[in-house]
Structures are given as C-alpha cells and as structure tokens.
Scaffold this motif. Structure first.
Motif, PDB file in Angstrom:
ATOM      1  N   LEU A 146       0.859  -1.181   0.000  1.00 36.01           N
ATOM      2  CA  LEU A 146       0.000   0.000   0.000  1.00 36.01           C
ATOM      3  C   LEU A 146       0.891   1.225   0.000  1.00 36.01           C
ATOM      4  CD1 LEU A 146      -2.795   1.324   0.152  1.00 36.01           C
ATOM      5  CD2 LEU A 146      -2.612   1.170   2.655  1.00 36.01           C
ATOM      6  N   ILE A 147       0.723   2.062  -0.999  1.00 31.51           N
ATOM      7  CA  ILE A 147       1.486   3.305  -1.108  1.00 31.51           C
ATOM      8  C   ILE A 147       0.541   4.444  -0.744  1.00 31.51           C
ATOM      9  CG2 ILE A 147       2.790   4.833  -2.637  1.00 31.51           C
ATOM     10  CD1 ILE A 147       3.330   2.270  -4.381  1.00 31.51           C
ATOM     11  N   ILE A 148       0.969   5.262   0.207  1.00 28.30           N
ATOM     12  CA  ILE A 148       0.147   6.390   0.653  1.00 28.30           C
ATOM     13  C   ILE A 148       0.904   7.671   0.355  1.00 28.30           C
ATOM     14  CG2 ILE A 148      -1.016   7.483   2.601  1.00 28.30           C
ATOM     15  CD1 ILE A 148      -0.789   4.602   3.943  1.00 28.30           C
ATOM     16  N   VAL A 149       0.246   8.581  -0.359  1.00 28.32           N
ATOM     17  CA  VAL A 149       0.841   9.872  -0.689  1.00 28.32           C
ATOM     18  C   VAL A 149       0.050  10.953   0.027  1.00 28.32           C
ATOM     19  CG1 VAL A 149       1.378  11.523  -2.524  1.00 28.32           C
ATOM     20  CG2 VAL A 149       1.579   9.063  -2.967  1.00 28.32           C
ATOM     21  N   GLU A 150       0.733  11.744   0.853  1.00 26.58           N
ATOM     22  CA  GLU A 150       0.114  12.917   1.458  1.00 26.58           C
ATOM     23  C   GLU A 150       0.353  14.093   0.528  1.00 26.58           C
ATOM     24  OE1 GLU A 150       0.528  15.442   5.554  1.00 26.58           O
ATOM     25  OE2 GLU A 150       0.302  13.265   5.731  1.00 26.58           O
ATOM     26  N   ALA A 151      -0.710  14.835   0.226  1.00 23.09           N
ATOM     27  CA  ALA A 151      -0.613  15.912  -0.754  1.00 23.09           C
ATOM     28  C   ALA A 151      -1.542  17.063  -0.378  1.00 23.09           C
ATOM     29  CB  ALA A 151      -0.980  15.380  -2.139  1.00 23.09           C
ATOM     30  N   ALA A 152      -1.316  18.205  -1.017  1.00 23.57           N
ATOM     31  CA  ALA A 152      -2.184  19.368  -0.823  1.00 23.57           C
ATOM     32  C   ALA A 152      -3.593  19.041  -1.311  1.00 23.57           C
ATOM     33  CB  ALA A 152      -1.623  20.564  -1.595  1.00 23.57           C
ATOM     34  N   LEU A 153      -4.576  19.711  -0.747  1.00 24.64           N
ATOM     35  CA  LEU A 153      -5.969  19.471  -1.118  1.00 24.64           C
ATOM     36  C   LEU A 153      -6.229  19.639  -2.609  1.00 24.64           C
ATOM     37  CD1 LEU A 153      -8.346  20.981   1.591  1.00 24.64           C
ATOM     38  CD2 LEU A 153      -8.272  18.641   0.746  1.00 24.64           C
ATOM     39  N   ASP A 154      -5.526  20.579  -3.236  1.00 22.33           N
ATOM     40  CA  ASP A 154      -5.782  20.841  -4.657  1.00 22.33           C
ATOM     41  C   ASP A 154      -4.989  19.921  -5.596  1.00 22.33           C
ATOM     42  OD1 ASP A 154      -3.263  21.906  -4.204  1.00 22.33           O
ATOM     43  OD2 ASP A 154      -3.709  23.888  -5.030  1.00 22.33           O
TER      44      ASP A 154
END
Length: 184
Positions: A146-154
């Motif tokens: 499982l790869i999880i990317v945290e990113a900006a809302l936009d």
C-alpha cells in the motif's frame, strides 16, 4: 506532537524547527492509522520524505517489525534519530540521510517489498510522481504494497497507465489529503 498508540503511546516527539517540514497533525495521523490498523502489526514500513519520522515511528509503536526512514535534511534526520531514541524503537529502524530517489535505487535488492510505503513530499513539486515512476519498476513495492501519498488538497493525481498503479481510495481532510495507491 506525540505518539498516539502502541508501545510508545503518549511520548512526545521533537519536530524540526523552521518551515521546511509540515508535521502531520495528531488528528490526521490518528485517522490514517485507524484506517491502517489491520495492516500495521508485523509489517515493514518505508517512510519517504520522513521529516521528524512521526509517521514511521507511529507504525513501529503500533507493531510494525521494521521501518526505513528516508530524509534528505541532515537536521531532520538527526530529529528522527532523537525521536527513535526517545521511543526506544531505534533497533527496528534504519535512517537514510539522502535524496529519496538515490535511496530507492540503493535499497533495490536489499529489501523485500514493503508492506506500506508512506510519502509526504513537499507539496506541488510533483516529487510523488518521480517516486511512483521509480517504484513502478522496483522490487520495493508489489501488488500487496500500500502506497500512501500525502498531498495538498488541490492536488490531482493522474497516474500514467504504463506505471501500473491505481488509486484505491482518497481521504480528504481540512488542509490536505491522502491517496491510497496499489500496483495492478
């Protein structure tokens, strides 16, 4: 910032001074790990763009058997080391102080596929795409990773078909979001 659950529960973690890192809030961290609770015990965890190491340390505290932290900033890597000592989890951790892409190439062939790969790259620089491109041809991730990317809302994550990934789910918060990605 603190460890929320597990063997290091309630221990306070240091953060890196300045604006170079954005620590994941306790509320978001708790929500994330509630979603991952069945996956973490006994897992192997890769924390990319690790900052203070809070996400990987949370995974270790909740029963991950091993975590690798990759952080380019020497100051942040020192912070990870201090946090690992505070939580008594240093014997289950490896910290690499260098560029994420360089680290991924060095890890190839040295590690089995990770159970979870978490990345929180600087926002709006497309670094997550560079990492996913490498991981698409890497033994560090397989169809069970499982790869999880945290990113900006936009952030709009469109993955080229030739990379062989799909977005399993997206979880939005007030200030950012997580993409949950798997290999086909």
């Amino acid at each position: 910032m603190r460890v929320i659950a597990g063997s290091a529960r309630r221990l306070l973690l240091k953060t890196v001074e300045g604006m170079d890192t954005r620590p994941t809030t306790d509320r978001i961290k708790e929500t994330l790990f509630n979603m991952l609770q069945n996956l973490i015990p006994g897992s192997t965890f890769l924390d990319l763009f690790a900052g203070s190491g809070a996400i990987g340390i949370e995974a270790l505290s909740r029963g991950a058997k091993m975590a690798v932290f990759v952080e380019n900033s020497r100051k942040a890597a020192e912070c990870i080391g201090e946090n690992l000592k505070t939580t008594h989890l240093e014997d289950k951790a490896v910290t690499m102080t260098e560029d994420v892409i360089v680290s991924l190439k060095k890890m190839e062939g040295k590690y089995q596929p990770f159970s979870v790969i978490f990345m929180d790259p600087p926002y709006r620089q497309n670094l997550e795409r560079d990492v996913l491109k490498i991981l698409s041809h890497s033994d560090l991730a397989d169809k069970d990773t499982l790869i999880i990317v945290e990113a900006a809302l936009d952030t709009d994550m469109e993955l080229p078909g030739e990379w062989g990934f799909y977005i399993e789910k997206v979880k939005e918060y007030k200030t950012n979001k997580h993409f949950f990605i798997k290999k086909k």
